[in-house]
Design a protein around this motif. Sequence first.
Motif, mmCIF file in Angstrom:
data_model
loop_
_atom_site.group_PDB
_atom_site.id
_atom_site.type_symbol
_atom_site.label_atom_id
_atom_site.label_comp_id
_atom_site.label_asym_id
_atom_site.label_seq_id
_atom_site.Cartn_x
_atom_site.Cartn_y
_atom_site.Cartn_z
ATOM 1 N N ASP A 1 0.443 -1.069 0.022
ATOM 2 C CA ASP A 1 -0.107 -0.042 -0.204
ATOM 3 C C ASP A 1 0.528 1.502 0.095
ATOM 4 O O ASP A 1 0.105 2.571 0.909
ATOM 5 N N LYS B 1 -5.341 -1.645 -10.731
ATOM 6 C CA LYS B 1 -6.923 -1.871 -10.584
ATOM 7 C C LYS B 1 -8.391 -1.748 -10.813
ATOM 8 O O LYS B 1 -8.952 -1.896 -10.601
ATOM 9 N N ALA C 1 -4.255 3.383 -8.950
ATOM 10 C CA ALA C 1 -3.821 1.942 -8.043
ATOM 11 C C ALA C 1 -3.434 0.526 -8.987
ATOM 12 O O ALA C 1 -3.941 0.904 -9.864
ATOM 13 N N TYR C 2 -2.736 0.107 -8.629
ATOM 14 C CA TYR C 2 -1.734 -1.120 -9.321
ATOM 15 C C TYR C 2 -1.178 -1.923 -8.250
ATOM 16 O O TYR C 2 -1.519 -1.807 -6.263
ATOM 17 N N VAL C 3 -1.007 -3.333 -8.370
ATOM 18 C CA VAL C 3 -0.738 -5.153 -8.135
ATOM 19 C C VAL C 3 0.400 -4.680 -8.755
ATOM 20 O O VAL C 3 0.504 -4.936 -10.126
ATOM 21 N N SER D 1 3.123 -10.298 -4.594
ATOM 22 C CA SER D 1 2.335 -9.368 -4.893
ATOM 23 C C SER D 1 2.318 -8.195 -4.165
ATOM 24 O O SER D 1 2.183 -8.828 -2.643
ATOM 25 N N PRO E 1 -0.098 -4.309 -3.035
ATOM 26 C CA PRO E 1 -0.735 -2.948 -3.914
ATOM 27 C C PRO E 1 -0.076 -1.092 -3.976
ATOM 28 O O PRO E 1 0.708 -1.839 -2.225
ATOM 29 N N ARG F 1 -0.088 2.571 -4.512
ATOM 30 C CA ARG F 1 -0.838 3.983 -5.297
ATOM 31 C C ARG F 1 0.240 5.065 -5.419
ATOM 32 O O ARG F 1 0.892 5.605 -4.900
#
Length: 268
Positions: free
Chosen positions: A177, A215, A240-242, A262, A264, A266
């Motif tokens: 995050d 996302k 937002a991405y992973v 992985s 997450p 931003r």
Amino acid sequence: MALKHTLAAGLAALCPLICLAQAAPAPAQALYPWQVGPSRSTAEAYFTNLQNGAKIETPFRLAFGLSSGWGLAPISAPQAGKSGHHHLLINRELPLDFKKALPFDDQYMHFGKGQMETVLMLEPGTYTLRLLLADDKHLPHFVYSKPLKITVTRKNKDIDPKSLISKEISFPNIAPDARLKPPFTVQFQASGLNVAHVSQQQKDTGHFRLTVTPKNGGKPVEMDFPNGQTETRLAPPAGAYVLKLDFMDNMNMGKTLADPVSTPVRVE
């Protein structure tokens, strides 16, 4: 005779263009979407989990990084270009002669299999550590880290150094995050694994693959790093991405050598 003079004059006029075309360097490898070039023209090696002035206890797992498109290459299969393997210098300055091979002793630790880590077993005391990249003949490249001064406060004899190493990969500089401002660097880390160029075709080696998935349902961007690179710089649009990291087997296309990770993030 007039025709000969005309042809000669035409060739003379074209010669600078022909020579320029022959001398022009090959185009650089195209970047992936959202990928940007290095932030600096000079490459460096660095420590990913230890800072200058740190106080540690040993055994201590020490991890390495490498910037600016340089990649790791085991010495068993010589590889030209921007490649090499790490050396850890303990209480040693950079060599005065970069045309002389690095020695093998307790103050020059070699990682010729493409390792990105070691376990320090130093006794209590103060030390200066430095990374230096070299080729398959152990001739240094001008790719190295700043000196790092540390203090070992205790050596734990009841800890097995092997227990600190397990086959896994990670993002050493990206917390879950995390809020990131582009362009930002994404570091890759491999523990208990050896990194190599795909072209070397070395058994039990791999390379990193990064997938960036929006996302919002946008198309994922997959980035392969077949030349042993251990980081990249990205500048995706805000959102937002992973981030997903894989470690691909260099001998078996599509096979992985470790569980994927992985996280997450931003992008602001």
